[in-house]
Design a protein around this motif. Structure first.
Motif, PDB file in Angstrom:
ATOM      1  N   TYR A 191       0.824  -1.445   0.082  1.00  0.00           N
ATOM      2  CA  TYR A 191       0.005   0.326  -0.068  1.00  0.00           C
ATOM      3  C   TYR A 191       0.799   1.192   0.160  1.00  0.00           C
ATOM      4  O   TYR A 191       0.456   2.218  -0.725  1.00  0.00           O
TER       5      TYR A 191
ATOM      6  N   HIS B  65      -5.687  -8.868  -3.733  1.00  0.00           N
ATOM      7  CA  HIS B  65      -6.394  -8.327  -4.993  1.00  0.00           C
ATOM      8  C   HIS B  65      -7.129  -7.067  -4.467  1.00  0.00           C
ATOM      9  O   HIS B  65      -8.027  -6.952  -3.944  1.00  0.00           O
ATOM     10  N   HIS B  66      -6.481  -5.995  -5.297  1.00  0.00           N
ATOM     11  CA  HIS B  66      -7.123  -4.648  -4.933  1.00  0.00           C
ATOM     12  C   HIS B  66      -8.543  -4.462  -5.405  1.00  0.00           C
ATOM     13  O   HIS B  66      -8.987  -4.953  -6.384  1.00  0.00           O
ATOM     14  N   VAL B  67      -9.289  -3.480  -4.728  1.00  0.00           N
ATOM     15  CA  VAL B  67     -10.634  -3.125  -5.077  1.00  0.00           C
ATOM     16  C   VAL B  67     -10.569  -1.581  -5.179  1.00  0.00           C
ATOM     17  O   VAL B  67     -10.846  -1.336  -6.521  1.00  0.00           O
ATOM     18  N   ALA B  68     -10.138  -0.868  -4.189  1.00  0.00           N
ATOM     19  CA  ALA B  68     -10.203   0.626  -4.133  1.00  0.00           C
ATOM     20  C   ALA B  68      -9.563   1.105  -2.925  1.00  0.00           C
ATOM     21  O   ALA B  68      -9.860   0.302  -1.878  1.00  0.00           O
ATOM     22  N   GLY B  69      -8.910   2.230  -2.907  1.00  0.00           N
ATOM     23  CA  GLY B  69      -8.313   2.942  -1.668  1.00  0.00           C
ATOM     24  C   GLY B  69      -7.591   1.695  -1.096  1.00  0.00           C
ATOM     25  O   GLY B  69      -6.700   1.221  -1.560  1.00  0.00           O
ATOM     26  N   GLY B  70      -7.749   1.616   0.216  1.00  0.00           N
ATOM     27  CA  GLY B  70      -7.100   0.715   1.105  1.00  0.00           C
ATOM     28  C   GLY B  70      -7.785  -0.512   1.123  1.00  0.00           C
ATOM     29  O   GLY B  70      -7.365  -1.457   2.099  1.00  0.00           O
ATOM     30  N   HIS B  71      -8.607  -1.104   0.210  1.00  0.00           N
ATOM     31  CA  HIS B  71      -9.400  -2.274   0.323  1.00  0.00           C
ATOM     32  C   HIS B  71      -8.961  -3.350  -0.896  1.00  0.00           C
ATOM     33  O   HIS B  71      -8.889  -3.151  -1.725  1.00  0.00           O
ATOM     34  N   PHE B  72      -8.618  -4.473   0.012  1.00  0.00           N
ATOM     35  CA  PHE B  72      -8.245  -5.451  -0.842  1.00  0.00           C
ATOM     36  C   PHE B  72      -8.961  -6.947  -0.483  1.00  0.00           C
ATOM     37  O   PHE B  72      -9.754  -7.013   0.636  1.00  0.00           O
ATOM     38  N   TYR B  73      -9.189  -7.850  -1.420  1.00  0.00           N
ATOM     39  CA  TYR B  73      -9.175  -9.356  -0.881  1.00  0.00           C
ATOM     40  C   TYR B  73      -7.947 -10.326  -1.114  1.00  0.00           C
ATOM     41  O   TYR B  73      -7.456  -9.788  -1.840  1.00  0.00           O
TER      42      TYR B  73
END
Lengths: 195, 195
Positions: B86, B174-182
Motif C-alpha cells: 500500500y 487483490h485490490h478493489v479501491a483505496g485501502g481495500h483488498f481481498y
C-alpha cells in the motif's frame, strides 16, 4: 429483466468490478450470431472515461462477432456458474454450433442496449470497442470504452464488493490453468483514508 | 540470494503466475534511480513467447525509469507485505525521495539480471519492455516480453499455485479501491483433463 437486485454502477466506479482480477465472461452478438466465452485476461485500463482490456484469441467466434458489431460485455461470473464458465471457455462456437444451448447460459438485455448479457452474474460491464487494429492483430488485445455498468446489489453495492458477507457460491473465480481456479477470499483493509 | 526456496519457472508457464489477477509490485532501475510501485492493473497477454501488460500512470517515477531502462519486473506480493504494498502504491518517488527506505522494501537481483526485485514475494516475472509509443502515451499501457520467471516453491511449484496449502500470510492480494483488498481464496477445480 425480473431480477430486482440489479442496480446501475456509476461509470467512474466500473473499474472496481474487475480490479480484483476475476475471470470474466465475454458476450457479444452481430446480425448472424450470439456467443459467450470465458476470458481470464481482462483488466481495467482507465478510470475516466472508464476503459477495459481483454485478450481474445483469433480462434474464438466471440472475437469475430465483436469485430463485426463493435460492442461487447464483460461480466463477472460466480462460483455457482463454474461449470458453465469452463464450458463456455473451452468450446468454440466454430466447432460446436449448439454451444449456447449446451452451456445452459441464459441471456438477457439491459434497457437501451443491444448487447446480450448473462443471467446470474455478479456484475456486468457494457463496452463499445475502441478499434485498434495493431493491438487486435498483433497482440489479440481489445480495448473497450465502458458505456454502462451494473451489479447485483446482493454482492456489489455502494461502490464496493461484499464477497465477505455472502455465501461461497457468490464468490468470483480466478483462473490458474486448465480446470483449476481459485475463489476470491477474505476482505483485508489498510487503516487509511480511501483514495 | 540466500532464499533456497527460489526456483525457476518455465517461460511458457509464466502466465500462471498472474492469471488469477493479483495486485503486483513493479520494480525497475535506471542509471540514476530505483523504484518500486504497486499496480492492480497487470495482466497476462500471451502464452509463448510469454508477454504481460501493465498500466503505469504518467505520475509514477517507475514508469519513467522503465522508459529509460527498457526493463522491469512484476512480482506477486503476499498478504504479509500488505502495508508495504500500500505504501509503495500510494507514495511517489517524485514526492518522497526516501520512499524506498521508508517503505521497508528489501531488493535483490537474480543471476544475470540487472532488474531489482523485491524480497519476500511469492513470484517474480522479469520483463524486457516491448516499446509501443501509442499504447504507452495514449493508454498508459506497457507491454513486456518475459525473459525469466521465478517462484518461491513454498507457494508455487510444479506449474501451480499452492495457496490452499499455506498460511494466510502467503496469500496473494487483490485490490478493489483505496485501502481495500481481498486475499485469494479456495482452490476449486473442474473434473476435466488439464488443457
Amino acid at each position: 429483466m425480473t431480477n430486482f437486485h440489479l442496480q446501475s454502477v456509476p461509470l467512474e466506479k466500473a473499474y472496481r468490478l474487475i480490479t480484483h482480477g476475476p475471470t470474466v465472461l465475454v458476450s457479444a452478438q452481430d446480425q448472424q450470431d450470439t456467443d459467450v466465452m470465458a476470458a481470464a485476461w481482462a483488466c481495467a485500463l482507465e478510470f475516466s472515461p472508464a476503459k477495459v482490456t481483454v485478450v481474445l484469441d483469433k480462434s474464438t467466434k466471440t472475437r469475430n462477432i465483436i469485430e463485426n458489431s463493435g460492442y461487447f460485455a464483460l461480466q463477472i461470473p460466480t462460483l455457482k456458474q463454474l461449470n458453465m464458465v469452463y464450458y463456455l471457455g473451452t468450446q468454440s462456437l466454430y466447432d460446436v454450433p449448439e454451444k449456447m444451448a449446451q452451456s445452459g447460459v441464459e441471456l438477457f438485455h439491459f434497457p437501451d442496449a443491444d448487447i446480450p448479457v448473462v443471467q446470474g452474474c455478479a456484475a456486468w460491464i457494457l463496452c463499445e470497442l475502441i478499434p485498434e487494429p495493431h493491438n487486435q492483430q498483433m497482440h489479440d488485445l481489445f480495448i473497450g470504452k465502458v458505456i454502462a455498468a451494473y451489479s447485483d446489489d446482493r454482492v456489489f453495492r455502494d461502490g464496493h464488493w461484499h464477497y465477505h458477507e455472502v455465501d461461497e457460491e457468490w464468490k468470483s473465480i480466478h483462473h490458474v490453468a486448465g480446470g483449476h481456479f481459485y475463489t476470491i477470499g477474505n476482505a483485508v483493509s489498510i487503516d487509511a483514508p480511501e483514495s
